[in-house]
Design a protein around this motif. Structure first.
Motif, PDB file in Angstrom:
ATOM      1  N   ARG A  42       0.832  -1.108  -0.063  1.00 48.61           N
ATOM      2  CA  ARG A  42       0.376  -0.368   0.256  1.00 48.61           C
ATOM      3  C   ARG A  42       0.724   1.606  -0.017  1.00 48.61           C
ATOM      4  NH1 ARG A  42      -4.679  -0.855  -1.775  1.00 48.61           N
ATOM      5  NH2 ARG A  42      -5.950  -2.868  -0.285  1.00 48.61           N
ATOM      6  N   GLY A  43       2.091   1.174   0.592  1.00 49.63           N
ATOM      7  CA  GLY A  43       3.189   2.096   0.201  1.00 49.63           C
ATOM      8  C   GLY A  43       3.421   2.857  -0.908  1.00 49.63           C
ATOM      9  N   GLY A  44       4.949   3.268  -0.609  1.00 51.78           N
ATOM     10  CA  GLY A  44       5.507   4.252  -1.230  1.00 51.78           C
ATOM     11  C   GLY A  44       6.960   3.076  -2.111  1.00 51.78           C
TER      12      GLY A  44
ATOM     13  N   GLN B  23       3.950   2.079  -7.749  1.00 55.87           N
ATOM     14  CA  GLN B  23       2.481   1.830  -7.738  1.00 55.87           C
ATOM     15  C   GLN B  23       1.555   2.434  -9.468  1.00 55.87           C
ATOM     16  OE1 GLN B  23       0.478   1.180  -5.465  1.00 55.87           O
ATOM     17  NE2 GLN B  23       1.477   1.199  -3.790  1.00 55.87           N
TER      18      GLN B  23
ATOM     19  N   SER C 185      11.992   1.211   2.731  1.00 62.53           N
ATOM     20  CA  SER C 185      11.636   2.537   3.248  1.00 62.53           C
ATOM     21  C   SER C 185      12.497   3.141   3.659  1.00 62.53           C
ATOM     22  CB  SER C 185      10.020   2.002   4.143  1.00 62.53           C
ATOM     23  OG  SER C 185       9.797   3.247   4.304  1.00 62.53           O
TER      24      SER C 185
ATOM     25  N   TRP D 130       7.071   3.118   5.202  1.00 64.93           N
ATOM     26  CA  TRP D 130       6.739   2.725   4.468  1.00 64.93           C
ATOM     27  C   TRP D 130       6.202   3.516   3.150  1.00 64.93           C
ATOM     28  CZ3 TRP D 130       9.137  -1.916   4.862  1.00 64.93           C
ATOM     29  CH2 TRP D 130       8.611  -2.847   5.245  1.00 64.93           C
ATOM     30  N   THR D 131       6.508   4.595   3.546  1.00 64.53           N
ATOM     31  CA  THR D 131       6.009   5.586   2.281  1.00 64.53           C
ATOM     32  C   THR D 131       6.722   6.051   1.733  1.00 64.53           C
ATOM     33  OG1 THR D 131       4.905   6.623   4.170  1.00 64.53           O
ATOM     34  CG2 THR D 131       4.843   8.026   2.588  1.00 64.53           C
TER      35      THR D 131
ATOM     36  N   GLN E 254       1.631   6.542  -3.434  1.00 64.20           N
ATOM     37  CA  GLN E 254       1.052   5.597  -2.696  1.00 64.20           C
ATOM     38  C   GLN E 254      -0.166   5.259  -2.962  1.00 64.20           C
ATOM     39  OE1 GLN E 254       1.833   6.655   1.690  1.00 64.20           O
ATOM     40  NE2 GLN E 254       1.898   8.136   1.119  1.00 64.20           N
TER      41      GLN E 254
ATOM     42  N   ARG F  81      -3.659   3.575  -0.213  1.00 64.90           N
ATOM     43  CA  ARG F  81      -3.838   2.791   1.072  1.00 64.90           C
ATOM     44  C   ARG F  81      -5.101   2.693   0.578  1.00 64.90           C
ATOM     45  NH1 ARG F  81       0.844   3.077   4.040  1.00 64.90           N
ATOM     46  NH2 ARG F  81       2.201   4.737   3.822  1.00 64.90           N
TER      47      ARG F  81
END
Length: 705
Positions: A241-243, A247, A256, A261-262, A369, A371
């Motif tokens: 779901r994060g960076g 994506q 990260s 996890w951004t 991201q 989310r």
């Protein structure tokens, strides 16, 4: 004007081929030149996708004055850590021992004999943050060599002895404790480290815990432990779901920089993505979660699209930088989204992907991201937005690619793509795995007609043995010998490929690789080393024969070979191979109790041993849909470390069984048949794929997508 590195096959070394530094590659020429000139070695270790390696190169190695001083006072050696992990391991141990930390670029000053006496990592061009400048370090080392030689050589001798005296395992561990007790202790330890809010283990930075996730999924499959599944699922979902994951284009970044996890460190490595492809595939196999399936598909597709080489192998990595800045290729602003998508879709995409005016990265940019998934009625809009953004991103300057082929990392990719292709019905992934295996077999593997004796006078098993080159590039094989992880990971990948394709040339090659590991990487006490006895660099051997029992970004060599040996023993009934695996595992599990994050591979192998592992023989015409259904059911089983062997009875009658598991396995009622065994003691054969899948812990076709 270029320097000596222009003739290298390493993309990292080629990045430095136009430096004014008079670089040498690691080898006899550099040591002889240092001896002739009576100057120290300056050994600089890095890799092509390393951001701070690029920074130090631009600041120092491209500077004429700095290069001139280096050339006058040192013999300068540039090492690609991915090509020479043995060199990296020994000097990293010295760096950590003397500084308490490590990293890349690694900067080591050594005597002409290669013995380190001063170590560090990145040095800035001017003093900063309490660090001396690189020119200051150079001047201090040159002065010490010229004026206080005795102190320098004494320091080198002391460090060499300290490295040689360090124990091969951790003090205070109990290698004699029952295996399952150590697994439970390790589970308790990893649970204390689990971030229940954000997924993962520990705080920032967070690395993808691929091997730990595989262990947790296996533990849940064997015991039904819901806490183990929760830790694995939460972490896999948080990363997806994060960076950390791209994506738009698929594929995972190295790690990260934060705990959420951004923001990733943007380099993309083959080994991370191969390991994570397998983890997400196994998550999907265990739960049927659609997110797991989507991430596995996008990761595999990215590997084929961005890492495949013209020769059929897989390149090592994509750089973190483009246009001189880290992450430029991947990040967005709201204005950029509107420019590509228009006002409405741009605003919608900004909200969906978490792109803000403030930004989550540098210079007001944001890492994409996801989310939450878009609504059920928005999937077409989502797909359109992703396509348009990806097309726009392709017009940016792409990150550079390190296109060398590393045998062990390709072995990880072969196993992951073959298994994911079989489970998710993607024959193109299986074909890509076969092509990589073919390249390695043809280019990296050298068959020896007669094995050389060991230093203790013993000989390997009769018959041809193999040697494995670690790297190749553009169809040219490199000079670096394979290390233990190459032999182990390639053998494991080939065994998975054989289970999927029923092509037993891969089984035979895997067996020869493991025989080579048993005879050339293992001593009389049963200890596996990272380098072969007859290919250990003599400079390194004076300090310590390289051996790292702990997992790093990839499975440790001793743990990886233990897993492959367990599988080989299950296929062949070889007690020698299984006993070698168990002996290696005893030390690794002693480490796991204290440092489970560094022992995921060993713990996963322990789960396989606790379950048997299960041995599945499938016999039937290979073009018969009933045979393929049984094979698919066997591969979909979650039994930890289960091995699968498939053969056509016509081939068995003509050529005999390629492995003992397939011997004396008749059809039942003339129909394709599966046998499930432990230790070659088998239950009743079955012709029913649903019954077979349930017996191996798989989701049934009715409950699994």
């Amino acid at each position: 004007m270029t320097n000596r590195l222009a003739a290298s096959t390493s993309p990292y070394l080629l990045q430095h081929a136009e430096n004014p530094v008079d670089w040498f590659e690691w080898g006899d020429e550099a040591f002889a030149e240092a001896e002739r000139r009576d100057v120290p070695l300056l050994i600089s270790v890095g890799y092509a996708a390393c951001h701070w390696c690029h920074v130090m190169a631009h600041e120092s190695f491209e500077d004429e004055a700095t290069a001139s001083y280096m050339n006058e006072h040192f013999v300068n050696v540039k090492v690609d850590r991915e090509e020479r992990p043995d060199v990296d391991a020994v000097y990293m141990e010295a760096t950590q021992a003397t500084t308490g930390a490590g990293g890349w670029p690694m900067t080591v000053f050594a005597t002409p004999e290669g013995e380190p006496f001063y170590c560090g990592t990145y040095f800035p061009p001017r003093p900063a943050h309490g660090m001396p400048s690189f020119p200051q370090v150079l001047a201090a080392i040159a002065a010490a060599w010229a004026e206080r030689r005795a102190e320098v050589t004494a320091s080198a001798a002391g460090l060499r002895q300290a490295l040689a005296d360090r124990p091969g395992t951790l003090l205070g561990t109990d290698p004699g404790a029952p295996r399952e007790h150590r697994v439970e202790e390790s589970l308790a330890a990893i649970s204390r480290d689990f971030d229940a809010t954000r997924g993962g283990f520990g705080g920032a930075p967070k690395f993808p815990p691929s091997m730990v996730l595989e262990w947790l999924l296996r533990h849940h499959a064997r015991t039904g432990d819901t806490d183990a599944l929760t830790m694995a699922t939460s972490t896999l979902e948080a990363m997806a779901r994060g960076g950390m994951v791209d994506q738009l284009g698929g594929g995972f970044a190295r790690y990260s920089v934060d705990a959420t996890w951004t923001v990733p460190h943007f380099e993309k490595m083959l080994y991370d993505n191969a390991l994570l492809l397998r983890a997400y595939t196994h998550w999907w196999r265990a739960t049927g979660d659609p997110l797991a399936r989507r991430v596995a598909q996008e990761t595999a597709d990215w590997m084929l699209r961005d890492l495949r080489t013209p020769e059929g192998g897989f390149a090592s990595s994509l750089d973190a930088d483009s246009d001189g800045h880290e992450g430029t290729y991947y990040v967005w602003t709201p204005a950029q989204l509107r420019e590509v998508l228009g006002s409405d879709d741009g605003a919608w995409a900004a909200e969906l992907f978490g792109v803000t005016d403030v930004g989550t990265f540098e210079r007001g940019t944001s890492v994409l991201q996801l989310r939450a998934d878009p609504g059920a009625d928005e999937h077409e809009r989502f797909a359109s937005v992703r396509r348009r953004l990806l097309a726009a991103r392709h017009r940016r300057t792409p990150p550079a690619r390190d296109d060398k082929v590393v045998a062990g990392w390709n072995g990880l990719a072969i196993g992951a793509l073959a298994e994911a292709g079989a489970l998710l019905d993607r024959s193109d992934w299986v074909d890509a795995a076969s092509a990589s295996a073919g390249l390695l077999a043809d280019l990296h593997v050298r068959t020896m007609s007669a094995a050389s004796p060991r230093s203790d006078g013993r000989h390997p098993a009769d018959g041809p043995t193999v040697r494995l080159a670690r790297t190749s590039r553009a169809g040219t094989v490199g000079r670096s010998p394979g290390v233990l992880e190459d032999y182990a990971n390639l053998a494991d990948g080939l065994l998975v490929l054989a289970a999927v394709t029923a092509d037993h040339r891969w089984t035979g090659l895997a067996g020869r690789l493991l025989d080579a590991a048993m005879t050339r990487f293992r001593d009389e006490a049963g200890t596996f080393f990272d380098t072969a006895e007859d290919e250990t660099d003599p400079v390194l051997a004076r300090m310590r024969r390289p051996r790292d029992p702990a997992d790093g970004p990839t499975p440790s060599g001793p743990a990886a070979v233990a897993g492959a040996l367990v599988a080989w023993g299950a296929l062949t009934g070889s007690e020698d191979h299984r006993e070698a695996a168990e002996q290696s595992l005893d030390e690794l599990l002693a480490i796991a109790v204290r440092y489970p994050r560094a022992a995921g591979t060993a713990l996963a192998v322990a789960e396989a041993l606790a379950d048997g592992p299960r041995e599945v023989a499938v016999v039937g015409p290979l073009d018969d849909p009933a045979t393929r259904s049984l094979q698919a059911a066997a591969l979909r089983g979650t039994a930890p470390g289960a091995v699968v062997a498939v053969a056509d009875p016509v081939d068995l009658a003509a050529h005999g069984a390629p492995v003992a598991l397939l011997a004396d396995r008749p059809l039942v009622g003339g129909r394709p048949t599966a046998y499930v065994c432990r230790g070659f003691v088998c239950g009743l054969p079955t012709t029913d794929p649903v019954e077979l899948a349930r017996g191996l812990g798989a989701l049934t076709p009715a409950t699994g997508p």
